[in-house]
Design an enzyme around this catalytic site. Sequence first.
Site, mmCIF file in Angstrom:
data_model
loop_
_atom_site.group_PDB
_atom_site.id
_atom_site.type_symbol
_atom_site.label_atom_id
_atom_site.label_comp_id
_atom_site.label_asym_id
_atom_site.label_seq_id
_atom_site.Cartn_x
_atom_site.Cartn_y
_atom_site.Cartn_z
ATOM 1 N N HIS A 120 42.351 16.341 -7.107
ATOM 2 C CA HIS A 120 42.668 15.621 -5.857
ATOM 3 C C HIS A 120 41.548 15.911 -4.862
ATOM 4 O O HIS A 120 41.754 16.488 -3.811
ATOM 5 C CB HIS A 120 44.031 16.055 -5.324
ATOM 6 C CG HIS A 120 44.658 15.065 -4.375
ATOM 7 N ND1 HIS A 120 45.919 14.510 -4.576
ATOM 8 C CD2 HIS A 120 44.216 14.534 -3.217
ATOM 9 C CE1 HIS A 120 46.210 13.689 -3.569
ATOM 10 N NE2 HIS A 120 45.196 13.674 -2.747
ATOM 11 N N ASN A 290 49.682 4.669 -5.831
ATOM 12 C CA ASN A 290 49.709 5.136 -4.437
ATOM 13 C C ASN A 290 49.687 3.905 -3.541
ATOM 14 O O ASN A 290 48.666 3.204 -3.475
ATOM 15 C CB ASN A 290 48.504 6.033 -4.144
ATOM 16 C CG ASN A 290 48.535 7.346 -4.900
ATOM 17 O OD1 ASN A 290 49.507 7.619 -5.597
ATOM 18 N ND2 ASN A 290 47.496 8.138 -4.764
HETATM 19 O O1 LIG Z 1 46.365 9.174 3.883
HETATM 20 C C1 LIG Z 1 47.526 9.619 3.312
HETATM 21 C C2 LIG Z 1 47.303 10.019 1.861
HETATM 22 C C3 LIG Z 1 46.399 11.255 1.686
HETATM 23 O O2 LIG Z 1 46.889 12.335 2.453
HETATM 24 C C4 LIG Z 1 46.382 11.601 0.192
HETATM 25 O O3 LIG Z 1 45.715 12.824 -0.071
HETATM 26 C C5 LIG Z 1 45.684 10.511 -0.598
HETATM 27 O O4 LIG Z 1 46.020 10.564 -1.969
HETATM 28 C C6 LIG Z 1 45.976 9.144 -0.011
HETATM 29 N N1 LIG Z 1 45.549 7.971 -0.468
HETATM 30 C C7 LIG Z 1 45.941 7.035 0.409
HETATM 31 C C8 LIG Z 1 45.641 5.576 0.306
HETATM 32 N N2 LIG Z 1 44.306 5.305 0.097
HETATM 33 C C9 LIG Z 1 43.194 5.600 0.871
HETATM 34 C C10 LIG Z 1 42.260 4.613 1.116
HETATM 35 C C11 LIG Z 1 41.120 4.906 1.825
HETATM 36 C C12 LIG Z 1 40.879 6.173 2.292
HETATM 37 C C13 LIG Z 1 41.821 7.177 2.054
HETATM 38 C C14 LIG Z 1 42.984 6.889 1.349
HETATM 39 C C15 LIG Z 1 46.652 7.613 1.405
HETATM 40 N N3 LIG Z 1 46.670 8.913 1.116
#
Ligand SMILES: OC[C@@H]1[C@@H](O)[C@H](O)[C@@H](O)c2nc(CNc3ccccc3)cn21
Length: 445
Positions: A120, A290
């Site tokens: 991750h 996700n």
């Molecule tokens: O932002 C909320 C969560 C984050 O805390 C997680 O670690 C991660 O897996 C996560 N992915 C997304 C959705 N995708 C995304 C797209 C662009 C930049 C960052 C996340 C949201 N989130």
Amino acid sequence: MAAPFPDDFLWGAATSAYQIEGSPLADGAGPSIWHRFAHTPGRVAGHDTGDLACDHYHRSLEDVALMAELGLSAYRFSLAWGRVLPEGRGAVNSRGLDFYERLVDALLEHGIQPMATLYHWDLPVALHERGGWLNPDSPHWFAEYAGTVFRALDDRVPLWITLNEPWVVTVPGYLDGQLAPGHRDLFEPPRVANHLLLAHAEAVAAYRALGRHRIGLAVNLEPQHPASPSPADLEAARRRDAFINRWFLDALVFGRYPEELADIFGPAWPEFSAESLAKIRCPGDFIGVNYYSRGLVRAAPEAPPLDAIRITPTDAELTAMDWEVYPEGLTETLLWLRDRYANPPLYITENGAAFDDPPPRDGLVEDPRRVAYLRAHIRAAATALEQGVDLRGYCVWSLLDNFEWAEGYSKRFGLYQVDPGDRTRRPKTSACFYREVIRSRGAAV
Ligand SMILES: OC[C@@H]1[C@@H](O)[C@H](O)[C@@H](O)c2nc(CNc3ccccc3)cn21
């Protein structure tokens, strides 16, 4: 509503190592690129770092008790590669592995299924200094790490995810530089992406050697809708759909990249050999989804290489991340996966929302907007289930307010508030709501 969720449907919550553990260098752990990125001035809001985070490294058993109070049947967490292999390869750090073995044993004692993510985003610095995901050896490094963890934990961990959101590792990490390692380059992303897919395939092969069949990849997906019916916006939405939704899944399932990628990257897009494409064809046993929102897209010639940008709607509810609340998009995404990839087993591995929660009152945090968000999205998942999607579980992002990457601690997704001072956990009304959803097997939505 009638509860369409089967009795064996997994109700979970999700976190990741760097975002909740703290103590990134404790007990022999090696630093990750996120430890280095967060300590680089200007990279993270408020100069926040994961040095303490939720202090989960010292409170894991307390947090498992919270999960049991919720009635979770699954818990998705990630392992910090650098805790297990401080140099990324070679010598195993037994104290690092011990932390994860204690966590897994505690989960099992409470009847909670561990869902472990191998990666991750927290690549060991020692490997980054050898080129990281740009190095053609990176898939082998990852397979060595995966094999080490499988040997230690596979007798107790029933569900594995190799990589969390390889698109986010690739694009914010190597194209626009918003996330670690903060590169801004057009030629690096296609190569990083291919190495990530090879890494996934090599880890799956190591897993298959153990005779097991419950491993997958977690991808960030968002339907792309044109902001207007103009041909330019329709084309922009199609391009962004290929770039975000189909890049990794088409490679994984079909062994080919969407043709739009060569147009988007132009001369930066390599010629991938048939042999290399055959190697990345590795669908695994399920797809982790996700989902947070959709993309509303307009053409943007001023924004290469995509020439398309996501716009924020003015007439919609937004979360604290300025992401549109769009639960219909979850149903759309699940049906799209059913139709495009022949109805693969699916887990919603992340779904949640950040809102500016109030301080606790009598030990409880009122978060009605998060309750409404979760209710709407669980309903959207139920709608997809009723239309034949092979959905097997749902994980709220996140169990705890935590380190939200470049946003630091300013954006909070947790079912539990974490006191910025002493890290005390306090339930939000969304935790109470989710406990009722789980108890009623989804009927409470
Ligand atoms: O932002 C909320 C969560 C984050 O805390 C997680 O670690 C991660 O897996 C996560 N992915 C997304 C959705 N995708 C995304 C797209 C662009 C930049 C960052 C996340 C949201 N989130």
